[in-house]
Design a protein around this motif. Structure first.
Motif, PDB file in Angstrom:
ATOM      1  N   TRP A  42      26.076  33.425 178.623  1.00  0.00           N
ATOM      2  CA  TRP A  42      24.722  33.057 178.179  1.00  0.00           C
ATOM      3  C   TRP A  42      23.684  34.125 178.492  1.00  0.00           C
ATOM      4  N   LYS A  43      23.897  34.897 179.551  1.00  0.00           N
ATOM      5  CA  LYS A  43      22.897  35.920 179.897  1.00  0.00           C
ATOM      6  C   LYS A  43      22.769  36.965 178.788  1.00  0.00           C
ATOM      7  N   ALA A  44      23.864  37.201 178.050  1.00  0.00           N
ATOM      8  CA  ALA A  44      23.829  38.141 176.933  1.00  0.00           C
ATOM      9  C   ALA A  44      23.498  37.443 175.620  1.00  0.00           C
ATOM     10  N   SER A  45      24.074  36.266 175.406  1.00  0.00           N
ATOM     11  CA  SER A  45      23.895  35.597 174.118  1.00  0.00           C
ATOM     12  C   SER A  45      22.466  35.099 173.908  1.00  0.00           C
ATOM     13  N   LEU A  46      21.693  34.934 174.976  1.00  0.00           N
ATOM     14  CA  LEU A  46      20.294  34.526 174.821  1.00  0.00           C
ATOM     15  C   LEU A  46      19.482  35.590 174.085  1.00  0.00           C
ATOM     16  N   PHE A  47      19.799  36.860 174.324  1.00  0.00           N
ATOM     17  CA  PHE A  47      19.132  37.934 173.569  1.00  0.00           C
ATOM     18  C   PHE A  47      19.491  37.825 172.086  1.00  0.00           C
ATOM     19  N   VAL A  48      20.740  37.494 171.826  1.00  0.00           N
ATOM     20  CA  VAL A  48      21.201  37.337 170.445  1.00  0.00           C
ATOM     21  C   VAL A  48      20.489  36.157 169.791  1.00  0.00           C
ATOM     22  N   LEU A  49      20.371  35.055 170.506  1.00  0.00           N
ATOM     23  CA  LEU A  49      19.708  33.869 169.961  1.00  0.00           C
ATOM     24  C   LEU A  49      18.226  34.136 169.696  1.00  0.00           C
ATOM     25  N   ALA A  50      17.609  34.987 170.531  1.00  0.00           N
ATOM     26  CA  ALA A  50      16.173  35.286 170.363  1.00  0.00           C
ATOM     27  C   ALA A  50      15.916  36.011 169.047  1.00  0.00           C
ATOM     28  N   ILE A  51      16.715  37.053 168.753  1.00  0.00           N
ATOM     29  CA  ILE A  51      16.486  37.780 167.506  1.00  0.00           C
ATOM     30  C   ILE A  51      16.938  36.951 166.305  1.00  0.00           C
ATOM     31  N   ALA A  52      17.943  36.083 166.513  1.00  0.00           N
ATOM     32  CA  ALA A  52      18.353  35.175 165.438  1.00  0.00           C
ATOM     33  C   ALA A  52      17.225  34.200 165.102  1.00  0.00           C
ATOM     34  N   LEU A  53      16.513  33.724 166.136  1.00  0.00           N
ATOM     35  CA  LEU A  53      15.371  32.833 165.922  1.00  0.00           C
ATOM     36  C   LEU A  53      14.316  33.504 165.056  1.00  0.00           C
ATOM     37  N   SER A  54      13.993  34.754 165.381  1.00  0.00           N
ATOM     38  CA  SER A  54      12.974  35.491 164.630  1.00  0.00           C
ATOM     39  C   SER A  54      13.410  35.726 163.191  1.00  0.00           C
ATOM     40  N   GLU A  55      14.655  36.166 163.026  1.00  0.00           N
ATOM     41  CA  GLU A  55      15.140  36.472 161.673  1.00  0.00           C
ATOM     42  C   GLU A  55      15.183  35.227 160.801  1.00  0.00           C
ATOM     43  N   ARG A  56      15.595  34.105 161.384  1.00  0.00           N
ATOM     44  CA  ARG A  56      15.695  32.876 160.598  1.00  0.00           C
ATOM     45  C   ARG A  56      14.315  32.277 160.301  1.00  0.00           C
ATOM     46  N   ILE A  57      13.356  32.417 161.220  1.00  0.00           N
ATOM     47  CA  ILE A  57      11.987  31.974 160.916  1.00  0.00           C
ATOM     48  C   ILE A  57      11.466  32.745 159.704  1.00  0.00           C
ATOM     49  N   THR A  58      11.722  34.049 159.695  1.00  0.00           N
ATOM     50  CA  THR A  58      11.308  34.877 158.568  1.00  0.00           C
ATOM     51  C   THR A  58      11.995  34.428 157.283  1.00  0.00           C
ATOM     52  N   TYR A  59      13.308  34.273 157.357  1.00  0.00           N
ATOM     53  CA  TYR A  59      14.066  33.919 156.154  1.00  0.00           C
ATOM     54  C   TYR A  59      13.648  32.545 155.626  1.00  0.00           C
ATOM     55  N   PHE A  60      13.624  31.545 156.501  1.00  0.00           N
ATOM     56  CA  PHE A  60      13.261  30.202 156.058  1.00  0.00           C
ATOM     57  C   PHE A  60      11.804  30.137 155.609  1.00  0.00           C
ATOM     58  N   GLY A  61      10.941  30.909 156.279  1.00  0.00           N
ATOM     59  CA  GLY A  61       9.536  30.926 155.890  1.00  0.00           C
ATOM     60  C   GLY A  61       9.350  31.437 154.475  1.00  0.00           C
ATOM     61  N   ILE A  62      10.179  32.407 154.088  1.00  0.00           N
ATOM     62  CA  ILE A  62      10.101  32.939 152.731  1.00  0.00           C
ATOM     63  C   ILE A  62      10.842  32.026 151.749  1.00  0.00           C
ATOM     64  N   SER A  63      12.089  31.675 152.098  1.00  0.00           N
ATOM     65  CA  SER A  63      12.952  30.973 151.146  1.00  0.00           C
ATOM     66  C   SER A  63      12.482  29.547 150.854  1.00  0.00           C
ATOM     67  N   SER A  64      11.985  28.842 151.877  1.00  0.00           N
ATOM     68  CA  SER A  64      11.621  27.440 151.668  1.00  0.00           C
ATOM     69  C   SER A  64      10.410  27.280 150.764  1.00  0.00           C
ATOM     70  N   ASN A  65       9.548  28.285 150.718  1.00  0.00           N
ATOM     71  CA  ASN A  65       8.321  28.181 149.915  1.00  0.00           C
ATOM     72  C   ASN A  65       8.305  29.168 148.752  1.00  0.00           C
ATOM     73  N   LEU A  66       9.423  29.870 148.556  1.00  0.00           N
ATOM     74  CA  LEU A  66       9.457  30.897 147.519  1.00  0.00           C
ATOM     75  C   LEU A  66       9.259  30.311 146.123  1.00  0.00           C
ATOM     76  N   ILE A  67       9.822  29.151 145.894  1.00  0.00           N
ATOM     77  CA  ILE A  67       9.696  28.548 144.568  1.00  0.00           C
ATOM     78  C   ILE A  67       8.235  28.203 144.261  1.00  0.00           C
ATOM     79  N   MET A  68       7.460  27.830 145.284  1.00  0.00           N
ATOM     80  CA  MET A  68       6.043  27.542 145.075  1.00  0.00           C
ATOM     81  C   MET A  68       5.273  28.832 144.782  1.00  0.00           C
ATOM     82  N   TYR A  69       5.635  29.932 145.438  1.00  0.00           N
ATOM     83  CA  TYR A  69       4.979  31.219 145.181  1.00  0.00           C
ATOM     84  C   TYR A  69       5.259  31.683 143.750  1.00  0.00           C
TER      85      TYR A  69
END
Length: 588
Positions: A42-69
């Protein structure tokens, strides 16, 4: 007596010393054998989860509202916008097949994540620029019927740069995170099973934040500000990920094309097609574990017996080194069987991608045509309804991981609580239910669409809730399946296979829309998928998907009865407490 106690004491010291180091073919950042206490888990995988959180916020933020844009800003009609969204999402989930292959075969998982994050960041920066530079903004005036060509070019170039970055980022990041746990260590192996649950938990948190906070900023502040925030957040978490370099465990350098050994097995089996397989599998060729350079050894299974011929030792070749095109080890043969064995499961999983695609396209347009007001002062963005699915996953995953699995382990004796395929099967059953519920709700909405008081968007909560619960079963189950049930050298490619389920699901959804539009419009000129949802018959489209999902579920049950899990030869010194893995589990 004293000498015997000294030997036992010495044995404990030796065993303890062995526990200090990780002997699973991984190395630390200085290419030494990793120290268990200071690397991985977990001491290493937490760094992985942190960047995964950021990347997925970006992806979902774009993809979930892309059809409205696309419909509101770029003024595309419903069919064009839906197909554009599905094509882009399909690209983001099919490109990982290339990224996963390159990461496993040539570049390495960590390096692939590093390079892909730079491409991803470049795409985000272009997307931000397209919203702020006057000549690249959607409209030079406040009101316009169509966006400028420059904006359209930069916007789609940015989107597909993000898709390209995702192609290397997602499969290698998740497999790199799972690599932080030692498969040959009982405690770490159990933690790895939890890693996939908490990976999906993290993605659900990111989806919830994206479909609430990010979507709110997009709809009620500006897309430019939302893109700027996402770009800055991605930059910060990328820096944090690189700061974790001393704590990671890195797999040995890639050894080239992982498909080459599979091709060698097929050729060797064809060459020896006239030979008879020995009744005793012990007579087949295998390299002893102490001399093995392939990684973990796999036990012989009785499926696809024709391939066993590749491991038959011919007398005329026993005194010389034999070409791998003529003789393969049992482990290589079993790895080939694994690839052929996962394909039917992959095929039956494609319909889950169709359900997820509808959750971010047609479900959103349904919400936009309903009463979005909570009170006189607050209005829900249509894409924010997807947060219901995320919340259901956020609640169900910890309950499943911390309460249900420990109790199921006691009952079934299985490390996972229930087998991987049973978990996927439960999720597929939910995919049938969600389409039935969506059809009923849409039929009610259409009957009320002509009334002055529109149907409340809260009626969509059940279908989003069921979609999320089903997702917590089949998505996590598919991630585990495609990571665990492929050869160890192809795990990033395994994660890419999981992502391709979603990608092909998006393309399949677009294909179904085109076919349904063509067939239904041909009868009376009124298509089930019209220019807007109120003149469409999405309820009939959902009923059709419910029937297809039900038939697909029956096919899945048929295939799982004939499926055999990967069986790994464990080390004799491995610590165990009596539980067994899916390697020796059977599916009822």
């Amino acid at each position: 007596m004293e000498q015997e106690m000294e030997k036992r004491k010495g044995g404990r010291i030796e065993e303890s010393d062995e526990e200090k180091w990780v002997h699973d073919a991984s190395v630390d950042y200085k290419e030494r054998v990793p120290l268990r206490a200071s690397t991985g888990v977990w001491k290493a995988s937490l760094f992985v989860l942190a960047i995964a959180l950021s990347e997925r916020i970006t992806y979902f933020g774009i993809s979930s509202n892309l059809i409205m844009y696309l419909t509101r800003v770029m003024h595309e009609d419903l069919k064009t916008a839906t197909n554009n969204v599905n094509c882009w999402k399909g690209a983001t989930t099919l490109l990982p097949l290339i990224g996963g292959f390159l990461g496993d075969a040539y570049i390495g998982r960590f390096r692939m994540v590093f390079f892909s994050s730079l491409v991803y960041f470049k795409g985000l920066s272009m997307l931000t620029v397209s919203q702020f530079i006057p000549n690249l903004k959607p409209c030079h005036n406040d009101i316009c019927d169509r966006p400028s060509k420059a904006h359209k070019l930069v916007f789609f170039l940015a989107l597909y740069s993000i898709a390209l970055g995702t192609g290397g980022f997602r499969p290698c990041l998740e497999s790199f995170g799972a690599d932080q746990f030692d498969d040959d260590h009982f405690d770490e192996r159990k933690k790895k099973m939890s890693f996939f649950n908490w990976w999906s938990f993290t993605l659900s948190v990111s989806s919830m934040l994206a479909t609430t906070v990010v979507v709110y900023v997009q709809d009620f502040v500006s897309w430019g500000d939302a893109c700027l925030i996402l770009t800055m957040f991605m930059a910060l978490t990328s820096i944090a990920f690189y700061a974790g370099i001393p704590f990671y465990r890195y797999r040995m350098k890639p050894k080239g094309n992982p498909f080459m050994p599979i091709l060698q097995v097929l050729i060797a089996a064809i060459r020896k097609r006239n030979l008879s397989c020995p009744s005793n599998p012990a007579l087949l060729y295998e390299v002893p574990m102490s001399e093995n350079s392939q990684g973990r050894l796999l036990s012989h299974t009785r499926r696809l017996r024709f391939l066993d011929k590749a491991a038959i030792v011919e007398e005329k070749y026993t005194e010389q080194k034999v070409s791998p095109w003529r003789l393969a080890t049992v482990t290589r043969v079993e790895e080939t069987k694994l690839i052929l064995n996962v394909f039917p499961i992959w095929l039956t999983s494609l319909m889950t991608g169709v359900c997820i695609a509808n959750g971010s396209t047609l479900f959103v347009k349904q919400a936009a045509a309903m009463n979005l007001k909570i009170n006189n002062n607050f209005k829900i963005p249509p894409a924010s309804m997807a947060s219901v699915s995320s919340i259901s996953i956020i609640i169900s995953v910890p309950i499943y991981d911390r309460i249900i699995v420990p109790n199921l382990r006691k009952v079934t004796g299985n490390e996972r609580g229930i087998s991987i395929l049973r978990r996927i099967g439960i999720g597929l059953a939910f995919s049938v239910i969600v389409m039935v519920v969506a059809a009923f709700v849409e039929n009610m909405r259409l009957r009320m669409s002509g009334h002055e008081n529109l149907m409340s968007v809260m009626w969509l909560i059940p279908q989003y809730l069921i979609l999320g619960i089903g997702n917590s079963f089949y998505s996590i189950g598919l991630q585990e399946f495609f990571y665990d049930q492929v050869p160890d050298s192809m795990r990033s490619l395994g994660m890419a296979l999981y992502l391709s389920v979603l990608g092909i699901g998006f393309f399949l959804s677009s294909f179904l829309i085109i076919v349904v539009d063509h067939v239904t419009a041909g009868k009376n000129g009124k298509s089930w998928i019209a220019e807007d949802v109120n003149s469409s018959r999405l309820d009939k489209f959902y009923w059709m998907l419910a029937v297809i999902n039900a038939l697909n579920f029956c096919l899945f049950l048929f295939l799982t009865k004939r499926h055999t899990y990967k069986t790994v030869q464990r080390k004799a010194t491995e610590i165990d407490d009596g539980c067994h893995s899916d390697g020796v589990d059977t599916v009822a």
